[in-house]
Design an enzyme around this catalytic site. Structure first.
Site, short mmCIF file in Angstrom:
data_model
loop_
_atom_site.label_atom_id
_atom_site.label_comp_id
_atom_site.label_asym_id
_atom_site.label_seq_id
_atom_site.Cartn_x
_atom_site.Cartn_y
_atom_site.Cartn_z
N MET A 13 0.83 -1.21 0.00
CA MET A 13 0.00 0.00 0.00
C MET A 13 0.87 1.26 0.00
SD MET A 13 -3.25 -0.61 -0.26
CE MET A 13 -4.09 0.86 0.34
N LYS A 75 1.12 -1.39 9.39
CA LYS A 75 0.00 -2.16 9.92
C LYS A 75 -0.58 -1.41 11.12
CE LYS A 75 -1.00 -6.98 11.01
NZ LYS A 75 -1.51 -6.88 12.39
N SER A 128 -9.22 4.05 0.59
CA SER A 128 -9.88 2.83 0.11
C SER A 128 -9.58 2.58 -1.35
CB SER A 128 -11.38 2.92 0.30
OG SER A 128 -11.98 1.75 -0.26
N LYS A 182 -14.09 6.01 7.16
CA LYS A 182 -13.53 4.83 6.49
C LYS A 182 -14.05 3.55 7.14
CE LYS A 182 -11.32 2.15 3.79
NZ LYS A 182 -10.55 1.12 4.31
N HIS A 185 -17.48 3.04 5.94
CA HIS A 185 -17.33 2.58 4.55
C HIS A 185 -17.11 1.06 4.53
CE1 HIS A 185 -14.59 1.15 1.41
NE2 HIS A 185 -15.13 2.03 0.59
N ASN A 186 -16.23 0.59 5.39
CA ASN A 186 -15.95 -0.85 5.41
C ASN A 186 -17.16 -1.65 5.91
OD1 ASN A 186 -13.40 -0.08 4.63
ND2 ASN A 186 -12.37 -1.56 5.93
N GLU A 189 -19.33 -1.95 3.14
CA GLU A 189 -18.69 -2.94 2.25
C GLU A 189 -19.11 -4.36 2.67
OE1 GLU A 189 -14.37 -2.33 1.71
OE2 GLU A 189 -14.07 -4.38 2.39
C1 6PG Z 1 -10.71 -0.82 1.19
C2 6PG Z 1 -10.97 -2.06 1.99
C3 6PG Z 1 -9.83 -2.47 2.86
C4 6PG Z 1 -10.15 -3.64 3.78
C5 6PG Z 1 -10.23 -4.93 3.08
C6 6PG Z 1 -10.37 -6.18 3.92
O1 6PG Z 1 -11.50 0.09 1.38
O2 6PG Z 1 -9.78 -0.77 0.39
O3 6PG Z 1 -12.04 -1.80 2.83
O4 6PG Z 1 -9.48 -1.35 3.60
O5 6PG Z 1 -9.18 -3.75 4.74
O6 6PG Z 1 -11.27 -4.89 2.15
O7 6PG Z 1 -11.30 -6.10 4.92
P1 6PG Z 1 -11.68 -7.41 5.77
O8 6PG Z 1 -10.46 -8.26 5.86
O9 6PG Z 1 -12.12 -6.93 7.11
O10 6PG Z 1 -12.75 -8.10 5.00
#
Ligand code: 6PG
Length: 481
Positions: A13, A75, A128, A182, A185-186, A189
């Site tokens: 990243m 991390k 993201s 964020k 957002h997750n 997701e």
């Molecule tokens: C993003 C994602 C990312 C996230 C992974 C895995 O916006 O690029 O949200 O940040 O860490 O998608 O998430 P999980 O391992 O909790 O499913």
């Protein structure tokens, strides 16, 4: 010449963000705990632009123009604190430290306070879009002070995704606001992914279509209202054949969903704020259920189903019903997520513009989708909109989908197909629109066993019924309107 921005932490990243800055013509200082990663970035991608590599943190900081902008991409957790401690003695008043990892927002609030005492800006920012987004344009959600955004914002906007020439990056709000957004957002997701998985499961079990055939269905859905990154990649995953077995890959992947924690944080915070984000919560629990191996072992072949055989007369009509149910459930999940953002914004004094959040999620990020435009428009029409699904556009859209949504949830229940996100979203919809809820009975029960009191519909004040005496009612407080 000094570098405009520095990136420390060159795993994939950090490396891709650094390359993205360089490709946009910014001089980028780079640093990593072990120099080999720094060297390999130069070796492999030195021609992306101008990198200023350093072996030591001191040289790295010294290679930056002032106010220094130092982006940490390590991390989340203790590693972030360690890097911050290392940076503090090297920085000077007004410098900006940026944490672009998936930090938990209370940590961001704590770090921002800590660095403010030292005269430094701390910007916790959501990023993201995964590896690909980091390189080619992510969605960026920066918090911290407005002052820091003046110096940092233009760089972040440069490297962010663009939709209609608008950057998918804007100032979110003070201290933890960026990482909070964020996090939600997750959470969204998770809900989106679970809803798509339920739609796939219903079609597969209901119609017997193959994974490859369902891939085509998702491809066609991606032409309409549901157009989104997650629908697009779903088609890719479903169409993929395992080289070893010749089966659909989805049939050989172990059915236990994992998570790194942002969904869990979202649900924990929603409980603290008292916001019902049922779609996100069910999605998070569905992952937990899938990973509950001892329970699933104990249940398999033991718990009866009592379901009838499923014979669908019109497969195409059923698929269309599922599409509509998916759209309606998805709108509910987003509506709930935006409620959570509003509640946190009020609680922490962040003043978050929800329409702007939907706007910066239109590109770059994992939940990018065509319908986010509609959300932005709804909040532009009514900035303090109390409920997204009560915006006329969404009320209309859900109304059109409602009969199909009910049919799908009924069919799922009758045939024993678990659809926690579809079903709970419909229950939320019916709950939030109800004239009267059985919460009145719950208040009666609470008063019965604990004298917890209740309020009445016909007059102000709080009341208690003497349940164990003569069952007369006493007014406990209030009274005058
Ligand atoms: C993003 C994602 C990312 C996230 C992974 C895995 O916006 O690029 O949200 O940040 O860490 O998608 O998430 P999980 O391992 O909790 O499913």
């Amino acid at each position: 010449r000094l570098a405009e921005i520095g990136v420390t932490g060159l795993a994939v990243m950090g490396r891709n963000l650094a390359r993205n800055f360089a490709r946009h013509g910014h001089r980028v200082a780079i640093h990593n705990r072990t120099y080999a990663k720094t060297q390999s970035l130069i070796d492999d991608h030195g021609d992306d632009g101008t990198f200023v590599p350093s072996e030591s943190m001191a040289d790295f900081v010294a290679s930056l123009e002032r106010p220094r902008r130092v982006l940490i991409m390590v991390k989340a957790g203790a590693g972030t604190d360690a890097v911050i401690e290392e940076l503090i003695p090297l920085l000077e008043e007004g410098d900006i430290v940026i944490d672009a990892g998936n930090a938990h927002f209370p940590d961001t609030i704590r770090r921002e306070n800590y660095l403010k005492e030292k005269g430094l800006h701390f910007v916790g920012t959501g990023v993201s879009g995964g590896e690909e987004g980091a390189l080619n344009g992510p969605s960026i959600m920066p918090g911290g002070s407005r002052e820091s955004y003046e110096s940092l914002g233009p760089l972040l906007e440069n490297i962010s995704a663009k939709v209609d020439d608008t950057p998918c990056c804007t100032y979110v709000g003070p201290d933890g606001a960026g990482h909070f957004v964020k996090m939600v957002h997750n959470g969204i997701e998770y809900a989106d992914m679970q809803l798509i998985a339920e739609a796939y499961d219903l079609i597969r079990q209901g119609t017997g279509k193959s994974a490859a055939e369902i891939a085509d269905i998702f491809r066609s859905w991606n032409e309409g209202d549901l157009e989104s990154f997650l629908i697009e990649i779903t088609a890719e995953v479903l169409a993929h054949v395992d080289a070893e077995t010749g089966q659909a890959l989805v049939d050989v992947i172990l059915d236990q969903a994992e998570q790194k924690g942002t969904g869990r944080w979202t649900v924990q915070n929603a409980l603290d704020l008292g916001v019902p984000i049922t779609g996100i919560a069910e999605a998070t629990f569905a992952r937990a259920l899938s990973g509950g191996v001892p329970q699933r072992e104990a249940a398999r072949g033991v718990l009866p189903a009592h379901t009838a055989d499923w014979a669908i007369d019109d497969g195409d009509a059923f698929v269309e019903d599922v599409r509509q149910a998916l759209y309606a459930s998805k709108v509910v999940a987003y509506s709930q997520g935006f409620d959570q953002i509003a509640a946190a914004s009020a609680e922490f004094g962040w003043d978050i513009d929800r329409g702007a959040m939907a706007r910066i999620w239109r590109g770059g990020c994992i939940i990018r989708a065509r319908f986010l435009n509609r959300i932005t428009e709804a909040y532009e029409r009514t900035p303090d909109l109390a409920l997204l699904i009560a915006d006329p556009y969404f009320t209309e859209a859900i109304s059109a989908a409602l009969p199909a949504w009910r049919r799908v949830v009924v069919a799922a229940a009758e045939h024993g197909i678990p659809t926690p996100a579809f079903s709970s979203s419909l229950a939320y919809y019916d709950g939030v629109r109800a004239d009267r809820l059985p919460a009145a009975l719950i208040q009666g029960q609470r008063d019965f066993f604990g004298a917890h009191t209740y309020r009445r519909v016909d007059k102000p004040g709080t009341f208690h019924t003497e349940w164990s005496l003569d069952r007369s009612e006493t007014q406990i407080s209030g009274g005058e309107a």
